[in-house]
Design a protein around this motif. Structure first.
Motif, mmCIF file in Angstrom:
data_model
loop_
_atom_site.group_PDB
_atom_site.id
_atom_site.type_symbol
_atom_site.label_atom_id
_atom_site.label_comp_id
_atom_site.label_asym_id
_atom_site.label_seq_id
_atom_site.Cartn_x
_atom_site.Cartn_y
_atom_site.Cartn_z
ATOM 1 N N ILE A 71 -7.856 22.454 -27.700
ATOM 2 C CA ILE A 71 -8.945 22.849 -26.799
ATOM 3 C C ILE A 71 -8.960 21.959 -25.561
ATOM 4 O O ILE A 71 -9.097 22.447 -24.432
ATOM 5 C CB ILE A 71 -10.298 22.806 -27.528
ATOM 6 C CG1 ILE A 71 -10.366 23.905 -28.590
ATOM 7 C CG2 ILE A 71 -11.453 22.975 -26.541
ATOM 8 C CD1 ILE A 71 -11.592 23.841 -29.470
ATOM 9 N N SER A 88 -10.923 29.606 -27.210
ATOM 10 C CA SER A 88 -11.202 28.298 -26.611
ATOM 11 C C SER A 88 -9.946 27.506 -26.298
ATOM 12 O O SER A 88 -9.945 26.687 -25.379
ATOM 13 C CB SER A 88 -12.117 27.477 -27.532
ATOM 14 O OG SER A 88 -11.427 27.058 -28.695
ATOM 15 N N THR A 144 -7.719 29.171 -22.936
ATOM 16 C CA THR A 144 -8.349 29.306 -21.618
ATOM 17 C C THR A 144 -7.372 29.045 -20.476
ATOM 18 O O THR A 144 -7.582 29.516 -19.353
ATOM 19 C CB THR A 144 -9.547 28.346 -21.485
ATOM 20 O OG1 THR A 144 -9.128 27.019 -21.824
ATOM 21 C CG2 THR A 144 -10.677 28.755 -22.410
#
Length: 233
Positions: A26, A180, A183
């Motif tokens: 992430i 997530s 992205t």
């Protein structure tokens, strides 16, 4: 240390395992999104980058398997059944993902651009990637990354949430986590969303990780190898 791991509460186990799985992906994806948005330069994916990523994923998988084994998990907890039917279903899932992206993303975008409003300016929000990889790195990335992500998302996260909450919440949370750490793909995240929905529903129906792993690996292999062979990048 072993005794401390065995004594972990379910909540602490859930936090530690998911932190190991998802904290770095992430963070790395968010960093990629930031640099892509602010510097507008293509991202070069090299053999070295892939080697570092795969080393991380293998080490995390080993650490998680060690933790879960001490916690009483066994291969019977892993819903991974490889047979002809599940393999055929996994291959169908690859086609289903591509068809779904065409039907729910590209076709509506083309119709809107033709009849209502030109959406071609949105292509600038699809980051450019230069694939500087040999075939070994492409295959290794496709296979190992598929195993890592699907075990982390569906094999552990989905299952853990479903046990204490509900199937719908497990589906929603696993899908949000999948998004997530993608992205960095910018508007390409819409394709990830569609494929994530297709694969999540497939898991809820079949309760087998193998079709998802096969589908994920196939999508990555086609995407990476296809771009390199067709465009040389």
């Amino acid at each position: 240390m072993k005794s401390q791991i065995r004594k972990l509460s379910p909540k602490n186990e859930f936090f530690i395992v998911n932190f190991l799985f998802f904290a770095f992906p992430i963070y790395n994806s968010s960093k990629g999104l930031y640099y892509g948005a602010n510097y507008n330069q293509p991202t070069i994916i090299t053999n070295y980058n892939v080697a570092i990523l795969l080393l991380f994923e293998v080490l995390v998988l080993l650490a998680v398997f060690f933790i879960l084994a001490l916690r009483g998990y066994s291969k019977n907890n892993l819903e991974l059944n490889v047979d002809a039917n599940s393999t055929t279903y996994g291959l169908w899932l690859i086609m289903k993902c591509y068809l779904s992206v065409v039907v729910f993303l590209y076709l509506p975008a083309a119709l809107i651009s033709f009849f209502l409003y030109d959406l071609t300016h949105l292509f600038k929000y699809f980051p450019d990637f230069i694939i500087d990889l040999d075939i070994f790195s492409i295959v290794a990335l496709s296979v190992i990354n598929a195993i890592f992500e699907e075990f982390a998302l569906m094999g552990y996260l989905f299952t853990a949430v479903e046990k204490v909450k509900s199937t719908k919440l497990a589906f929603a949370i696993s899908l949000c986590v999948r998004l997530s750490y993608h992205t960095y793909q910018g508007m390409g995240l819409l394709g990830v969303l569609i494929c994530g929905i297709v694969m999540g529903k497939a898991y809820m129906e079949k309760r087998n990780l193998w079709p998802l792993i096969l589908c994920h690996a196939g999508l990555d292999l086609i995407g990476l190898a296809g771009k390199k062979m067709l465009f040389g990048i």
